[in-house]
Motif scaffolding. Structure first.
Motif, mmCIF file in Angstrom:
data_model
loop_
_atom_site.group_PDB
_atom_site.id
_atom_site.type_symbol
_atom_site.label_atom_id
_atom_site.label_comp_id
_atom_site.label_asym_id
_atom_site.label_seq_id
_atom_site.Cartn_x
_atom_site.Cartn_y
_atom_site.Cartn_z
ATOM 1 N N PRO A 57 6.145 0.471 -4.223
ATOM 2 C CA PRO A 57 5.494 -0.778 -3.795
ATOM 3 C C PRO A 57 5.312 -0.924 -2.291
ATOM 4 N N LEU A 58 6.309 -0.546 -1.486
ATOM 5 C CA LEU A 58 6.194 -0.701 -0.040
ATOM 6 C C LEU A 58 5.088 0.175 0.514
ATOM 7 N N TRP A 59 4.937 1.367 -0.032
ATOM 8 C CA TRP A 59 3.888 2.275 0.436
ATOM 9 C C TRP A 59 2.509 1.763 0.018
ATOM 10 N N VAL A 60 2.428 1.216 -1.182
ATOM 11 C CA VAL A 60 1.155 0.619 -1.627
ATOM 12 C C VAL A 60 0.758 -0.517 -0.696
ATOM 13 N N ALA A 61 1.713 -1.389 -0.391
ATOM 14 C CA ALA A 61 1.433 -2.530 0.475
ATOM 15 C C ALA A 61 1.013 -2.076 1.862
ATOM 16 N N ALA A 62 1.754 -1.131 2.451
ATOM 17 C CA ALA A 62 1.460 -0.675 3.804
ATOM 18 C C ALA A 62 0.088 -0.021 3.883
ATOM 19 N N ALA A 95 -13.821 -3.801 0.466
ATOM 20 C CA ALA A 95 -13.951 -2.579 -0.327
ATOM 21 C C ALA A 95 -12.876 -1.548 0.007
ATOM 22 N N HIS A 96 -12.636 -1.340 1.293
ATOM 23 C CA HIS A 96 -11.663 -0.317 1.685
ATOM 24 C C HIS A 96 -10.255 -0.631 1.165
ATOM 25 N N PRO A 97 -9.694 -1.805 1.441
ATOM 26 C CA PRO A 97 -8.347 -2.070 0.912
ATOM 27 C C PRO A 97 -8.288 -2.119 -0.607
ATOM 28 N N ALA A 98 -9.355 -2.621 -1.245
ATOM 29 C CA ALA A 98 -9.361 -2.681 -2.710
ATOM 30 C C ALA A 98 -9.290 -1.285 -3.312
ATOM 31 N N LEU A 99 -10.049 -0.349 -2.745
ATOM 32 C CA LEU A 99 -10.058 1.016 -3.270
ATOM 33 C C LEU A 99 -8.731 1.715 -2.991
ATOM 34 N N VAL A 100 -8.159 1.495 -1.821
ATOM 35 C CA VAL A 100 -6.854 2.070 -1.516
ATOM 36 C C VAL A 100 -5.808 1.550 -2.499
ATOM 37 N N PHE A 101 -5.835 0.265 -2.768
ATOM 38 C CA PHE A 101 -4.860 -0.326 -3.696
ATOM 39 C C PHE A 101 -4.979 0.284 -5.087
ATOM 40 N N VAL A 102 -6.192 0.428 -5.585
ATOM 41 C CA VAL A 102 -6.398 1.002 -6.922
ATOM 42 C C VAL A 102 -5.866 2.430 -6.973
ATOM 43 N N LEU A 103 -6.188 3.229 -5.971
ATOM 44 C CA LEU A 103 -5.734 4.624 -5.964
ATOM 45 C C LEU A 103 -4.214 4.717 -5.822
ATOM 46 N N ALA A 104 -3.653 3.966 -4.858
ATOM 47 C CA ALA A 104 -2.217 4.058 -4.606
ATOM 48 C C ALA A 104 -1.385 3.499 -5.755
ATOM 49 N N PHE A 151 -2.505 2.590 -9.136
ATOM 50 C CA PHE A 151 -2.786 2.970 -10.519
ATOM 51 C C PHE A 151 -3.043 4.462 -10.722
ATOM 52 N N VAL A 152 -3.501 5.150 -9.681
ATOM 53 C CA VAL A 152 -3.768 6.585 -9.836
ATOM 54 C C VAL A 152 -2.536 7.405 -9.463
#
Length: 317
Positions: A259-264, A242-251, A253-254
């Motif tokens: 890309p590097l910051w999203v991945a990190a 849940a935690h990484p999935a929510l971070v990915f969506v926010l970083a 799509f919101v």
């Protein structure tokens, strides 16, 4: 996926060596505690200081990065606490502690090694920007909530100012935070490190990652996976999925981060529950069995989840 496995397996191999060394009694608890003190007092702060001293920071404050990571962290903390309270029927202080485990990851001993090894020093910038506030946000909120739940059980009313002051002082004295702050300040001076100093720091910094992984393996021998397996499974699911999935969506799509910051940020969020969760749980008597089980279970399961995450972000475009 082969690239991800090639990255993850050696890292978990070093963790395994630490575990076997302590479990087989080749090394005692004192040796691991001493190595742990070296990692967190010297090696890791030096690694952070040196990397940050060579890092160029963004001109504007990275609110999107912070909101993506910490907003997701607080969301899974709240959700995990509510599940523990209303579904698992845990007491209030246990629910706070289980929620804490859903958001508090092993960012230093495992997150830094994986991200810096997989993505290079450039990935250090978003990681360091997140870690700059990681301790104070997590532990100040956790301590305050745990003190409040103790009040409901008949203890004296805590004073918010005292709790907040203690949290600030503990954070200010943390060697990792000192290394981060020192590196940021020195880096902004624009003065290069003298070659002799830089070479010495590099030698110490290179020991930080393998030593931290070895220590993590040794410390895992102190926790049992059999206690409160249901609560530990819930915590692990929130932390690893849940935690990484929510971070990915926010970083992604919101806030549309690069890309590097999203991945990190996503991979940092995907780290297993950190050992401090068990330490804090024991200190307050708040679900210590479930907290220790979550550390072991989430660390073991992260071998799979981190391989998937790394495979996704390291896949050729």
């Amino acid at each position: 996926m082969d690239v991800a496995l090639g990255l993850v397996l050696p890292i978990f191999g070093v963790i395994g060596l630490g575990y076997v060394a302590v479990r087989s009694k080749l090394l005692g608890a004192g040796a691991i505690d001493g190595l742990d003190a070296y990692v967190f007092t010297f090696a890791m702060p030096v690694l952070l200081f040196r990397n940050l001293a060579h890092t160029e920071f963004p001109a504007t404050l990275p609110w999107g990065l912070w909101i993506s990571y910490y907003g997701a962290m607080l969301a899974v903390w709240a959700a995990g606490s509510l599940v523990a309270l209303y579904v698992l029927r845990r007491p209030a202080k246990d629910s706070v502690m289980l929620g804490f485990g859903c958001g508090q990851g092993n960012t230093i001993m495992l997150g830094l090694p994986i991200i810096l090894t997989g993505f290079g020093p450039e990935a250090g910038t978003p990681v360091f920007l997140i870690l700059a506030f990681h301790g104070i946000i997590l532990f100040a909120i956790a301590t305050f909530l745990l003190e409040l739940t103790r009040v409901r059980e008949g203890e004296a009313q805590p004073r918010f100012r005292a709790i907040f002051k203690e949290g600030l002082l503990n954070t200010a004295k943390n060697p990792v935070i000192i290394g981060i702050a020192g590196g940021v300040i020195y880096g902004q001076l624009g003065v290069p490190l003298p070659a002799v100093v830089d070479n010495s720091l590099e030698m110490v910094a290179r020991s930080a990652i393998p030593c931290a992984l070895f220590v993590l393996g040794g410390m895992l021998t102190r926790y049992a996976i059999r206690r409160s397996i249901g609560a530990a499974s819930m915590t692990s699911l929130f932390k690893l999925v849940a935690h990484p999935a929510l971070v990915f969506v926010l970083a992604q799509f919101v806030f549309g981060l690069e890309p590097l910051w999203v991945a990190a940020a996503t991979i940092l969020a995907g780290m297993p529950t950190g050992v401090y969760s068990s330490i804090l749980a024991n200190r307050y008597g708040a679900a210590p069995g479930a907290a220790s089980s979550a550390v072991v279970l989430s660390t073991a399961a992260s071998l799979i989840t981190l391989t998937v995450l790394l495979g996704f972000f390291l896949a050729p475009a």
